[in-house]
Motif scaffolding. Sequence first.
Motif, short mmCIF file in Angstrom:
data_model
loop_
_atom_site.label_atom_id
_atom_site.label_comp_id
_atom_site.label_asym_id
_atom_site.label_seq_id
_atom_site.Cartn_x
_atom_site.Cartn_y
_atom_site.Cartn_z
N ASP A 36 0.90 -1.18 0.05
CA ASP A 36 -0.13 -0.26 -0.10
C ASP A 36 0.98 1.25 -0.08
OD1 ASP A 36 -2.29 -1.51 -0.03
OD2 ASP A 36 -2.65 -1.29 2.12
N LYS A 37 2.05 1.24 0.73
CA LYS A 37 2.89 2.34 0.82
C LYS A 37 3.49 2.56 -0.59
CE LYS A 37 7.18 4.01 3.05
NZ LYS A 37 8.18 3.84 3.94
N LEU B 62 0.82 4.34 -2.83
CA LEU B 62 0.76 5.82 -2.50
C LEU B 62 1.80 6.41 -3.11
CD1 LEU B 62 -0.59 5.63 1.22
CD2 LEU B 62 -1.86 6.20 -0.83
#
Length: 185
Positions: free
Chosen positions: A175-176, A179
Motif C-alpha cells: 500500500d505504501k 501511495l
Amino acid sequence: MKTPSSIKVHITRLEMTAPPKASLPVPVNIQTAIMRAPGIPLPFYRYLYRQVGARWHWVERLRLSDEQLTAVLHDQRNDISVLYVNGAPGGFFEYFRQDEETIELSHFGLIENALGLGIGKWFLLQSLYAIWTLNPQRIITTTNNLDHPRALQLYQMFGFSPISTGEGIVRPLSDKELLELAKKG
C-alpha cells in the motif's frame, strides 16, 4: 499498511532464431498506430507499465527511482513503441539490444481498452517484425505463470522455443508503494 504476500512463479525463458513466418492483417474497424517513443516521459511510461502490467503483477520498473528508470529507458540499447487503438494508448512493447546477436523483448502487452478486440496476435507480430529489422541472431523473452494464460502458447505460435525454466518470487506492491506511485503521477 498492508504488506502483500510474495507469490511463487514458474518462469519460462524462450528464444526465437528466425523471423516469424506468419502474416496477419490489421484488425478491421479499428484504427491502430504503433509509434516509437524515444525519450519517453517517465510518467507516461509508468502509466503504460501499470496499465498493462497490473493484472500480471509487473512491479520491477515501478520500484525504480526516477534516476534509475531514466537510466534504463533512455539507454541507447533500449527501445519502446506504443500501440494506439482508436486514438488512445492500447499497449506497448519494449526491447533491449543485449549485443549484436541478441535482442530481448523485455515487455509486451495490451491495456484493458485494447483487450478483446482481436489485436493481440497482430500486435505481437508487428513487434517481432520491428525487432527482426535489426538483424539479430536471436530474440529472447521471458514469461511466467502470472502472465496472460495464453502468453506462452502465443510466443511459441510465432516461433519462440523454451530454452529454460525456473522458479522465482514476485513481491506485489505494498500500500505504501502504491501511495508513492500515485504521488509521482
